[in-house]
Scaffold this active site. Structure first.
Site, PDB file in Angstrom:
ATOM      1  CG  ASP A 155      -1.924   0.998   1.341  1.00 55.33           C
ATOM      2  OD1 ASP A 155      -2.909   0.843   0.618  1.00 55.33           O
ATOM      3  OD2 ASP A 155      -1.785   1.962   2.113  1.00 55.33           O
ATOM      4  CD  GLU A 185      -2.120   2.506  -3.621  1.00 57.10           C
ATOM      5  OE1 GLU A 185      -3.167   3.072  -3.952  1.00 57.10           O
ATOM      6  OE2 GLU A 185      -1.805   2.333  -2.428  1.00 57.10           O
TER       7      GLU A 185
HETATM    8  C1  GLC Z   1      -4.247   3.001  -0.593  1.00 58.83           C
HETATM    9  C2  GLC Z   1      -5.442   2.086  -0.512  1.00 58.83           C
HETATM   10  C3  GLC Z   1      -6.613   2.869  -0.015  1.00 58.83           C
HETATM   11  C4  GLC Z   1      -6.287   3.367   1.372  1.00 58.83           C
HETATM   12  C5  GLC Z   1      -4.977   4.155   1.377  1.00 58.83           C
HETATM   13  C6  GLC Z   1      -4.453   4.352   2.762  1.00 58.83           C
HETATM   14  O1  GLC Z   1      -4.414   3.976  -1.553  1.00 58.83           O
HETATM   15  O2  GLC Z   1      -5.664   1.480  -1.757  1.00 58.83           O
HETATM   16  O3  GLC Z   1      -7.799   2.133  -0.002  1.00 58.83           O
HETATM   17  O4  GLC Z   1      -7.330   4.164   1.847  1.00 58.83           O
HETATM   18  O5  GLC Z   1      -3.958   3.537   0.654  1.00 58.83           O
HETATM   19  O6  GLC Z   1      -3.976   3.145   3.284  1.00 58.83           O
END
Ligand code: GLC
Length: 551
Positions: free
Chosen positions: A202, A268
């Site tokens: 994440d 991500e």
């Molecule tokens: C990422 C996740 C999202 C979350 C954020 C904070 O973007 O995909 O759902 O709210 O991180 O952890």
């Protein structure tokens, strides 16, 4: 050398709260997922990514973790999670866990301790800093959070500020503290020891900030875009994609590589594509990064051609692109395609035949659409954080950006059947988010037995991909438009002496084209009635995508 499994897999994302509620409390659980594993195995996906099911106050649906080594009691317990990992394996699939390393919940015992006093041993586990003026009057510097607005929060008890890259209840861990790094690497090992095959990381480009807390520079950018989160006229050099984060990616990679069986990392990284790719550290860092430009890509021949060539060119072996058309944060792809099932089939053909790892989002395979939910009813903390914003502003943003910022709308319960609660939870129970009154055939029960359905189309392409190494892991060469005739777009994939040709008609008219693989046999088509691959010429139906065995 055998090709690692993850280079030829298709990952299916489950949002645990919304997949299947086995105990009838209106929220999904691990037993519900266990029940549905045969469905996923039959569908033909290779791996399941679970959005977080760790212990959490659930203010951001599990992306606010209170304990990395236990399971939210409403979902199950550790023994159940271990059983789930084993059962996924027994069904021939792999397990990808979501690892939220950047921040914890503010209710994590580490943070509770950390904020208790300036000299608490856990103080330095988070990013604390004096303000520019005492008494909470001026934050330490100009840093904005990824969601806009200052990411600094004043804590009156100790008159210092803590830093959050996301919401105020998600304090950032301090990766400059070696004890934090060691603990988080151990957390990863804890799950690797239990057989987890990979991790989705994440907002992983946010781990390190500038050590000297220098201001972020000015940038000519008001609104964030899909591959560039900068906004409100602020750059992000001091808070995102820091060189020390890239170094840490290598450490993380070394940890997973020490385990047998080709474990992998997908990050991500909301950043321009080159900066996202940098996290792969020339094959020594992340194995994959999500590429988000596809989310909003138009479904037309020129766009498909451009994106496929670009991704392929930018991610040569050992790198590999990813194909993402939806997730729990973004509008469902079919809703961007006007709810059109024919277009969704072509989109699936694109996603499952291009070179790279496809990530499917639960419900995509049955064409689940966005379910409109007014901001005032939203359970999404991002929306609640903007509680002062009136609904008409949300509506304006929706039409301007082409999607809602209320993430609840793409997180509604999986539609197993056409009953009121969609077979997600028992009738009479209130599901945590609503299911649409008219499911309009967008359910597993409606589509499973229908060869012409979207679900059957996904299944055919997934099986074709699994059965044909050229599709699963082959290299890619674009078929020039001159070879087939405009405007059909296509590519060849080859591996292990097998070559296949992919042709996509991303238009609403039937098209007669020269066959790039004359005499080849039909492998799969979005059109279930197609019987053969034509001859020297071939007519593609509107929005048809097909694969022909070329040699
Ligand atoms: C990422 C996740 C999202 C979350 C954020 C904070 O973007 O995909 O759902 O709210 O991180 O952890």
């Amino acid at each position: 050398m055998p090709v690692p499994w993850w280079r030829q897999t298709v990952v299916y994302q489950i949002y645990p709260r919304s997949f299947r509620d086995a105990n009838g409390d209106g929220i999904g659980d691990l037993d519900g997922i266990l029940e549905k594993l045969p469905y996923l195995a039959d569908l033909g996906v290779g791996a399941i990514w679970f959005s977080p099911f760790y212990d959490s106050p659930q203010r951001d649906v599990g992306y606010d973790i209170r304990d990395y080594r236990s399971i939210a009691p409403e979902y199950g317990d550790l023994a159940k999670a271990e059983r789930l990992i084993d059962e996924v394996h027994r069904h021939g699939m792999k397990v990808v866990m979501d690892m939220v390393m950047n921040h914890t919940s503010d209710q994590h015992p580490w943070f509770v301790e950390s904020r208790s006093s300036r000299d608490n041993p856990k103080r330095d586990w988070y990013v604390w800093r004096d303000g520019r003026k005492p008494g909470g009057k001026a934050p330490p510097n100009n840093w904005n959070a990824m969601i806009g607005g200052s990411g600094w929060h004043h804590d009156a008890r100790t008159d210092q500020w803590y830093w959050t890259q996301f919401l105020p209840f998600q304090p950032d861990l301090n990766y400059r503290n070696p004890a934090v790094r060691a603990e988080m690497l151990d957390t990863v090992r804890f799950w690797l020891d239990r057989g987890v095959d990979g991790f989705r990381l994440d907002i992983v480009n946010a781990l390190f900030e500038d050590a000297e807390f220098r201001d972020n520079p000015f940038a000519w950018k008001l609104i964030p875009s899909d591959d560039d989160p900068r906004m409100l006229f602020q750059g992000s050099d001091r808070t995102l994609n820091h060189p020390d984060t890239l170094e840490f990616m290598k450490e993380l990679r070394a940890v997973i590589d020490a385990y047998p069986g080709d474990r992998f990392l997908v990050g991500e990284v909301n950043a321009p594509i080159e900066k996202a790719r940098a996290h792969c550290c020339d094959g020594k860092g992340l194995n994959l990064v999500f590429l988000f430009r596809s989310l909003k890509a138009r479904l037309d021949p020129a766009t498909i051609r451009r994106l496929v060539s670009e991704y392929d060119g930018m991610f040569p072996d050992p790198l590999l692109p990813t194909w993402v058309f939806g997730n729990h944060d973004r509008a469902r792809r079919i809703s961007r395609l006007g709810g059109d099932v024919a277009k969704a089939k072509l989109n699936a053909a694109w996603q499952l035949t291009a070179r790279g790892v496809p990530f499917l989002y639960y419900g995509e395979e049955i064409g689940m659409v966005q379910v409109p939910i007014p901001a005032r009813d939203s359970q999404d903390a991002l929306v609640q954080n903007l509680a002062w914003v009136p609904q008409f502003v949300f509506d304006a943003i929706r039409s301007w950006m082409g999607e809602s910022i209320n993430r609840d709308e793409c997180r509604t319960p999986m539609q197993w059947d056409a009953t009121a609660n969609a077979g997600f939870c028992p009738e009479g129970v209130r599901p945590w988010l609503p299911t649409p009154g008219d499911k309009d055939g967008r359910t597993v029960a409606d589509q499973a037995g229908d060869p012409g359905s979207l679900l059957s189309c996904y299944r055919r392409f997934l099986h074709a991909r699994r059965d044909h190494p050229a599709l699963g892991r082959g290299d890619l060469r674009m078929i020039e438009a001159a070879e087939t005739g405009e405007p059909v777009v296509g590519w060849r994939r080859s591996a292990d002496g097998e070559t296949v040709a992919v042709l996509l008609n991303a238009t609403g008219r039937s098209r007669k084209v020269r066959n790039p693989a004359p005499g080849g046999s039909l492998i799969v088509s979005t059109d279930v009635d197609r019987k053969d691959a034509g001859d020297a010429e071939l007519v593609l139906a509107p929005w048809e995508g097909l694969v022909i065995g070329a040699s």
